[in-house]
Design a protein around this motif. Structure first.
Motif, PDB file in Angstrom:
ATOM      1  N   TRP A 100      34.965  59.390 -82.178  1.00  0.00           N
ATOM      2  CA  TRP A 100      35.208  57.996 -81.793  1.00  0.00           C
ATOM      3  C   TRP A 100      36.238  57.363 -82.728  1.00  0.00           C
ATOM      4  N   LYS A 140      21.399  60.094 -72.784  1.00  0.00           N
ATOM      5  CA  LYS A 140      21.871  60.104 -71.409  1.00  0.00           C
ATOM      6  C   LYS A 140      23.247  60.737 -71.408  1.00  0.00           C
ATOM      7  N   GLN A 182      19.578  52.916 -73.134  1.00  0.00           N
ATOM      8  CA  GLN A 182      19.019  51.764 -73.854  1.00  0.00           C
ATOM      9  C   GLN A 182      19.096  50.465 -73.076  1.00  0.00           C
ATOM     10  N   LEU A 184      39.024  58.966 -76.574  1.00  0.00           N
ATOM     11  CA  LEU A 184      38.052  58.238 -77.397  1.00  0.00           C
ATOM     12  C   LEU A 184      38.047  58.720 -78.850  1.00  0.00           C
ATOM     13  N   ARG A 234      33.644  64.563 -72.480  1.00  0.00           N
ATOM     14  CA  ARG A 234      33.230  63.828 -71.264  1.00  0.00           C
ATOM     15  C   ARG A 234      34.191  63.983 -70.103  1.00  0.00           C
ATOM     16  N   GLN A 236      33.381  59.677 -66.043  1.00  0.00           N
ATOM     17  CA  GLN A 236      32.808  58.323 -66.120  1.00  0.00           C
ATOM     18  C   GLN A 236      31.570  58.179 -65.240  1.00  0.00           C
ATOM     19  N   ASP A 288      28.838  59.718 -67.275  1.00  0.00           N
ATOM     20  CA  ASP A 288      28.788  59.140 -68.626  1.00  0.00           C
ATOM     21  C   ASP A 288      28.143  57.749 -68.570  1.00  0.00           C
ATOM     22  N   TRP A 289      28.473  57.000 -67.545  1.00  0.00           N
ATOM     23  CA  TRP A 289      27.845  55.686 -67.351  1.00  0.00           C
ATOM     24  C   TRP A 289      26.704  55.734 -66.336  1.00  0.00           C
ATOM     25  N   HIS A 293      23.333  54.627 -67.261  1.00  0.00           N
ATOM     26  CA  HIS A 293      23.187  53.193 -67.558  1.00  0.00           C
ATOM     27  C   HIS A 293      23.088  52.370 -66.259  1.00  0.00           C
ATOM     28  N   ARG A 298      25.865  44.249 -70.025  1.00  0.00           N
ATOM     29  CA  ARG A 298      25.383  44.203 -71.400  1.00  0.00           C
ATOM     30  C   ARG A 298      25.569  42.785 -71.960  1.00  0.00           C
TER      31      ARG A 298
HETATM   32  O1  LIG Z   1      27.193  53.254 -73.484  1.00  0.00           O
HETATM   33  C1  LIG Z   1      28.174  53.940 -73.646  1.00  0.00           C
HETATM   34  C2  LIG Z   1      29.450  53.368 -74.079  1.00  0.00           C
HETATM   35  O2  LIG Z   1      30.584  54.142 -73.734  1.00  0.00           O
HETATM   36  C3  LIG Z   1      30.463  55.506 -73.994  1.00  0.00           C
HETATM   37  C4  LIG Z   1      31.794  56.180 -73.728  1.00  0.00           C
HETATM   38  O3  LIG Z   1      32.233  56.085 -72.445  1.00  0.00           O
HETATM   39  C5  LIG Z   1      29.323  56.067 -73.165  1.00  0.00           C
HETATM   40  O4  LIG Z   1      29.133  57.421 -73.415  1.00  0.00           O
HETATM   41  C6  LIG Z   1      28.063  55.387 -73.536  1.00  0.00           C
HETATM   42  O5  LIG Z   1      26.995  55.798 -72.767  1.00  0.00           O
END
Ligand SMILES: O=C1CO[C@H](CO)[C@@H](O)[C@@H]1O
Ligand SMILES: NC(=O)C1=CN([C@@H]2O[C@H](COP(=O)(O)OP(=O)(O)OC[C@H]3O[C@@H](n4cnc5c(N)ncnc54)[C@H](OP(=O)(O)O)[C@@H]3O)[C@@H](O)[C@H]2O)C=CC1
Length: 461
Positions: A89, A164, A192, A228, A269, A278, A281-282, A285, A359
């Protein structure tokens, strides 16, 4: 029962026997006696939940800090296939040695002595799982490395916090959920947002009919494939494996492939061999919260329809979809649209209004919906305001967590189905959520699982 140390068979056996009883459908007390856990609000060091972190990259560090803040936890080991290096990151340093330092400095400060040496640092997660003095593990590895350690951890009787998206394939998710059920371990998925009051409130409003009849849910995710990792993290040229990095172990069950910086660390990812881009990855959530509000957490859509997307620009390594839109159609006619073009977050549309959550934000139309109170006798959703503390609470109580494995499996299934349709260029796929089978499309059905590279196999409980 005598007061016990963390590796005491009686203490661990007590917690596990409750878990097994719960798994077998036997009613269990939700409060563990003080004699098993400690007294007076302060957790004695000998009675903390001993935890190991498997995967100490970007999120591993974030999560490690969250567990270190909990006085009921003692982090006793960290595991990563990389000793130490940058690129997690935006150039941050990660790997097992800096993670071990973080843990030992924290406990050193807390002890007042400034020094502490009690955190092991290992390369192979099986070494962690073989230790009888470890109660719980977090699995914070890339997505292709979730299923095997989770199932092995179940077999070893460890309670599990797993990041996740739960799985790389639908078959993996089913096996993980079954393994958790079979062994009775406590499992929290790292979604989360389930411990975010805004999402909970939005879902409660929807579940209690405040927007009338639910018609459509718009799920907004990011698009693209951003770098990233920071400088050099997008370098796709084959390069020598950095010293201290066990690259073959990083690949694990994934296909053999030459090393390049852009393949590993957080940018994994964007490569379908390790993740789903994506969408997945999302996927753990916002689509997960959509299913929460829809009340479809333990089932799924009957069809994926109107699938459109692009994998442009073509890239020698990063091959996930960059833009996408798909409708997941449920048996009651409600449609969940997942797209990078939607407003980020989850928007529930009903016959009498809309509710949006993201969020740190909740919004509604009409605004007055936000003042609506949930009365006695109405639906209350699982309330947690801290995902990590909730996991440790449940390790103690043996009760269900805020983000159970089956629920995570069902939400990521929607995203995996979307990816299968996109990759095959299908406009629609028919899905049987009870049998968890794709209907009438053998090529798509073959993508419910993937072959593993030798010698790795999906473990059997
Ligand atoms: O909450 C998140 C914020 O972004 C990240 C990168 O895309 C995700 O992996 C992660 O789950
Ligand atoms: N809940 C949330 O908000 C977030 C969740 N995540 C999730 O966390 C997981 C990790 O992502 P992220 O931290 O960003 O990625 P990173 O690549 O930064 O971290 C993964 C770490 O696991 C290591 N690793 C790989 N294979 C193994 C193995 N077999 N045993 C031990 N360690 C291994 C990696 O090694 P190496 O050093 O070689 O790369 C790396 O250090 C993903 O599933 C991601 O979706 C991520 C961000 C936020």
């Amino acid at each position: 029962m005598s007061r016990t140390s963390p590796d005491s068979p009686s203490r661990r056996g007590f917690l596990r026997s409750i878990g097994r009883a719960a798994a077998a459908g036997v009613a269990v007390p939700m409060v563990v006696p003080a004699s098993a856990l400690g007294r007076g609000g302060f957790t004695a060091p000998s009675e903390r939940i001993t935890l190991a972190m498997i995967g100490t990259g970007n999120q591993g560090f974030n999560d490690l800090r969250s567990f270190l803040r909990d006085d009921r936890v003692q982090v006793v080991a960290v595991c990563d296939v990389n000793r130490e290096g940058p690129g997690y990151w935006d150039g941050k340093v990660g790997g097992r040695e800096p993670a071990k330092r973080l843990v030992e400095e924290h406990y050193g400060r807390r002890a007042g002595s400034g020094s502490y040496a009690g955190c092991a640092s290992v390369v192979d997660f099986r070494e962690i799982l073989g230790r009888d003095d470890i109660d719980a593990v977090e699995i914070c590895t890339p997505d292709h490395w979730h299923a095997i350690p989770v199932i092995e951890a179940c077999k070893a009787g460890k309670d599990i916090y797993c990041q996740k998206p739960l799985s790389l394939t639908i078959a993996e998710g089913r096996a993980m959920s079954d393994a958790v059920k079979e062994t009775g371990v406590v499992f929290q998925t790292g979604s989360q947002q389930r411990s975010d009051p805004n999402f909970r409130r939005a879902c409660e409003l929807v579940r209690n009919g405040r927007i009338g009849e639910l018609k459509r849910v718009l799920v907004g995710l990011p698009g693209g494939r951003p770098n990233l990792a920071g400088e050099g993290g997008d370098d796709k040229k084959t390069a020598p494996v950095p010293e201290g990095f066990e690259y073959d172990s990083w690949l694990g069950p994934a296909p053999e492939a030459p090393y390049a910086p852009a393949r590993c660390h957080v940018n994994f990812r964007w490569i379908l061999d390790y993740s789903g881009g994506q969408i997945t990855d999302w996927g753990g959530h916002h689509p997960d919260c959509a299913q929460w509000g829809m009340g479809t957490e333990r089932t799924g859509p009957v069809e994926i329809r109107n699938v459109a997307g692009t994998f442009e620009p073509p890239d020698p390594l990063w091959d996930t979809a960059t833009a996408f839109s798909l409708d997941a159609v449920y048996g009651n006619g409600v449609v969940m649209n997942i797209s990078n073009a939607n407003r980020m977050g989850v928007t529930f549309e009903g016959t009498e209004g809309t509710v949006h959550a993201d969020r740190g934000r909740i919004d509604a139309d009409p605004k007055s919906l936000l003042d609506s109170e949930i009365g006695p006798g109405e639906i209350r959703l699982y309330a947690s305001d801290d995902h990590f503390r909730n996991f440790i609470d449940c390790v103690h109580s043996r009760g269900p967590t805020a983000a159970p494995v089956e629920v995570a499996h069902r939400s990521i299934t929607v995203c995996h189905l979307g990816n299968i349709a996109l990759r095959l260029g299908r406009d629609r796929l028919r899905w049987d959520p009870d049998a968890e089978r794709i209907l009438g499309d053998d090529e798509a059905a073959a993508m419910l699982s993937r072959p593993y590279r030798d010698p790795w196999k999906l473990p059997v409980v």
